[in-house]
Scaffold this motif. Structure first.
Motif, PDB file in Angstrom:
ATOM      1  N   THR A 161      81.589  62.103  87.759  1.00  0.00           N
ATOM      2  CA  THR A 161      80.825  62.930  86.831  1.00  0.00           C
ATOM      3  C   THR A 161      79.962  62.055  85.925  1.00  0.00           C
ATOM      4  O   THR A 161      78.785  62.351  85.688  1.00  0.00           O
ATOM      5  CB  THR A 161      81.792  63.802  85.994  1.00  0.00           C
ATOM      6  N   ALA A 162      80.548  60.971  85.432  1.00  0.00           N
ATOM      7  CA  ALA A 162      79.825  60.047  84.543  1.00  0.00           C
ATOM      8  C   ALA A 162      78.614  59.435  85.241  1.00  0.00           C
ATOM      9  O   ALA A 162      77.562  59.269  84.623  1.00  0.00           O
ATOM     10  CB  ALA A 162      80.758  58.947  84.054  1.00  0.00           C
ATOM     11  N   ALA A 163      78.783  59.099  86.506  1.00  0.00           N
ATOM     12  CA  ALA A 163      77.670  58.497  87.258  1.00  0.00           C
ATOM     13  C   ALA A 163      76.473  59.443  87.308  1.00  0.00           C
ATOM     14  O   ALA A 163      75.327  59.020  87.113  1.00  0.00           O
ATOM     15  CB  ALA A 163      78.137  58.125  88.669  1.00  0.00           C
ATOM     16  N   ILE A 164      76.730  60.714  87.532  1.00  0.00           N
ATOM     17  CA  ILE A 164      75.651  61.709  87.555  1.00  0.00           C
ATOM     18  C   ILE A 164      75.072  61.912  86.158  1.00  0.00           C
ATOM     19  O   ILE A 164      73.858  62.030  85.977  1.00  0.00           O
ATOM     20  CB  ILE A 164      76.149  63.039  88.150  1.00  0.00           C
ATOM     21  N   ARG A 165      75.940  61.926  85.153  1.00  0.00           N
ATOM     22  CA  ARG A 165      75.458  62.076  83.779  1.00  0.00           C
ATOM     23  C   ARG A 165      74.474  60.969  83.414  1.00  0.00           C
ATOM     24  O   ARG A 165      73.422  61.228  82.823  1.00  0.00           O
ATOM     25  CB  ARG A 165      76.622  62.063  82.796  1.00  0.00           C
ATOM     26  N   TRP A 200      83.128  52.496  93.741  1.00  0.00           N
ATOM     27  CA  TRP A 200      81.731  52.613  94.158  1.00  0.00           C
ATOM     28  C   TRP A 200      80.884  53.373  93.145  1.00  0.00           C
ATOM     29  O   TRP A 200      79.692  53.059  92.992  1.00  0.00           O
ATOM     30  CB  TRP A 200      81.642  53.202  95.559  1.00  0.00           C
ATOM     31  N   ALA A 201      81.458  54.333  92.424  1.00  0.00           N
ATOM     32  CA  ALA A 201      80.695  54.997  91.357  1.00  0.00           C
ATOM     33  C   ALA A 201      80.311  53.975  90.298  1.00  0.00           C
ATOM     34  O   ALA A 201      79.166  53.943  89.831  1.00  0.00           O
ATOM     35  CB  ALA A 201      81.515  56.142  90.739  1.00  0.00           C
ATOM     36  N   ARG A 202      81.261  53.123  89.935  1.00  0.00           N
ATOM     37  CA  ARG A 202      80.968  52.104  88.918  1.00  0.00           C
ATOM     38  C   ARG A 202      80.009  51.037  89.453  1.00  0.00           C
ATOM     39  O   ARG A 202      79.108  50.605  88.728  1.00  0.00           O
ATOM     40  CB  ARG A 202      82.265  51.454  88.434  1.00  0.00           C
ATOM     41  N   GLU A 203      80.204  50.611  90.662  1.00  0.00           N
ATOM     42  CA  GLU A 203      79.341  49.565  91.220  1.00  0.00           C
ATOM     43  C   GLU A 203      77.888  50.032  91.287  1.00  0.00           C
ATOM     44  O   GLU A 203      76.974  49.318  90.870  1.00  0.00           O
ATOM     45  CB  GLU A 203      79.833  49.163  92.613  1.00  0.00           C
ATOM     46  N   SER A 204      77.667  51.237  91.793  1.00  0.00           N
ATOM     47  CA  SER A 204      76.286  51.721  91.912  1.00  0.00           C
ATOM     48  C   SER A 204      75.689  52.012  90.535  1.00  0.00           C
ATOM     49  O   SER A 204      74.497  51.782  90.313  1.00  0.00           O
ATOM     50  CB  SER A 204      76.220  52.958  92.814  1.00  0.00           C
ATOM     51  N   LEU A 237      76.533  50.464  87.712  1.00  0.00           N
ATOM     52  CA  LEU A 237      76.288  49.167  87.078  1.00  0.00           C
ATOM     53  C   LEU A 237      74.933  48.606  87.512  1.00  0.00           C
ATOM     54  O   LEU A 237      74.203  48.028  86.699  1.00  0.00           O
ATOM     55  CB  LEU A 237      77.415  48.194  87.424  1.00  0.00           C
ATOM     56  N   GLN A 238      74.565  48.799  88.759  1.00  0.00           N
ATOM     57  CA  GLN A 238      73.258  48.336  89.232  1.00  0.00           C
ATOM     58  C   GLN A 238      72.130  49.007  88.441  1.00  0.00           C
ATOM     59  O   GLN A 238      71.118  48.368  88.145  1.00  0.00           O
ATOM     60  CB  GLN A 238      73.102  48.625  90.723  1.00  0.00           C
ATOM     61  N   ILE A 239      72.298  50.271  88.112  1.00  0.00           N
ATOM     62  CA  ILE A 239      71.293  50.969  87.301  1.00  0.00           C
ATOM     63  C   ILE A 239      71.297  50.420  85.879  1.00  0.00           C
ATOM     64  O   ILE A 239      70.243  50.090  85.326  1.00  0.00           O
ATOM     65  CB  ILE A 239      71.553  52.490  87.305  1.00  0.00           C
ATOM     66  N   LEU A 240      72.478  50.325  85.281  1.00  0.00           N
ATOM     67  CA  LEU A 240      72.592  49.858  83.896  1.00  0.00           C
ATOM     68  C   LEU A 240      71.960  48.481  83.707  1.00  0.00           C
ATOM     69  O   LEU A 240      71.288  48.239  82.702  1.00  0.00           O
ATOM     70  CB  LEU A 240      74.064  49.806  83.475  1.00  0.00           C
ATOM     71  N   GLU A 241      72.169  47.606  84.652  1.00  0.00           N
ATOM     72  CA  GLU A 241      71.656  46.233  84.531  1.00  0.00           C
ATOM     73  C   GLU A 241      70.138  46.158  84.644  1.00  0.00           C
ATOM     74  O   GLU A 241      69.555  45.126  84.312  1.00  0.00           O
ATOM     75  CB  GLU A 241      72.305  45.346  85.590  1.00  0.00           C
ATOM     76  N   ARG A 242      69.507  47.240  85.042  1.00  0.00           N
ATOM     77  CA  ARG A 242      68.064  47.242  85.235  1.00  0.00           C
ATOM     78  C   ARG A 242      67.318  48.129  84.233  1.00  0.00           C
ATOM     79  O   ARG A 242      66.105  48.295  84.331  1.00  0.00           O
ATOM     80  CB  ARG A 242      67.748  47.678  86.658  1.00  0.00           C
ATOM     81  N   LEU A 243      68.024  48.703  83.265  1.00  0.00           N
ATOM     82  CA  LEU A 243      67.376  49.596  82.308  1.00  0.00           C
ATOM     83  C   LEU A 243      66.475  48.841  81.339  1.00  0.00           C
ATOM     84  O   LEU A 243      66.817  47.755  80.877  1.00  0.00           O
ATOM     85  CB  LEU A 243      68.430  50.364  81.506  1.00  0.00           C
ATOM     86  N   SER A 244      65.353  49.452  81.015  1.00  0.00           N
ATOM     87  CA  SER A 244      64.464  48.917  79.982  1.00  0.00           C
ATOM     88  C   SER A 244      65.021  49.319  78.615  1.00  0.00           C
ATOM     89  O   SER A 244      65.886  50.188  78.507  1.00  0.00           O
ATOM     90  CB  SER A 244      63.057  49.498  80.154  1.00  0.00           C
ATOM     91  N   GLU A 245      64.486  48.712  77.560  1.00  0.00           N
ATOM     92  CA  GLU A 245      64.910  49.093  76.206  1.00  0.00           C
ATOM     93  C   GLU A 245      64.650  50.574  75.954  1.00  0.00           C
ATOM     94  O   GLU A 245      65.472  51.260  75.342  1.00  0.00           O
ATOM     95  CB  GLU A 245      64.195  48.231  75.159  1.00  0.00           C
TER      96      GLU A 245
END
Length: 155
Positions: free
Chosen positions: A56-60, A99-103, A105-113
């Protein structure tokens, strides 16, 4: 949220799945469906709850980043744990968490300010930003790993 705090929370988020796996070390089958603490979920219920919550968190998070002012809905965690757990094996749920966390995390590490400051409204919590999301979910698996240990009578 400053860069140092964000880095610390991302590291905590990164290690959450392993904390849950570690809390289950040497778990016997007969421990899955009982708790050493009255009115505490069992290890099986906790693991399935973590998976439900992490998916659920991943979709949020994706909605917060991709949509303008998304409406984020809560859900009845106790009802999910009660109805959806039954005697299901925990391994698929542990994999779902990984896998929810791994995928994510890939988004989080690429977020702009700018993306870190995006927000919506949570039906139970009110204003709900990407940073608030990270504050909640960085600790989520660690908190439940401790709960599993209590449930097993180890902590």
């Amino acid at each position: 949220m400053d860069a140092k705090n964000r880095t610390e929370l991302l590291q905590k988020y990164r290690t959450g799945h392993q904390a849950v796996v570690d809390s289950l070390a040497n778990l016997r089958d007969d421990e899955l469906d009982r708790s050493a603490v009255a009115d505490e979920w069992t290890p099986r219920q906790i693991v399935h709850h973590i998976a439900d919550s992490e998916m659920t968190a991943a979709i949020r998070l994706r909605r917060l980043v991709a949509e303008d002012d998304p409406q984020i809905l809560g859900y009845d965690e106790k009802q999910f744990a009660s109805v959806l757990t039954r005697d299901r094996p925990i391994t698929p749920s542990l994999e779902a968490v990984h896998w929810a966390r791994e995928s994510t995390l890939q988004i989080l590490e690429r977020l702009s300010e700018h993306e870190w400051r995006r927000a919506g409204t949570h039906s139970e919590l009110g204003p709900y930003s990407v940073e608030k999301w990270l504050e909640i979910y960085a600790a989520h698996c660690h908190d439940h790993a401790a709960q599993i240990m209590r449930s097993r009578g180890i902590a």
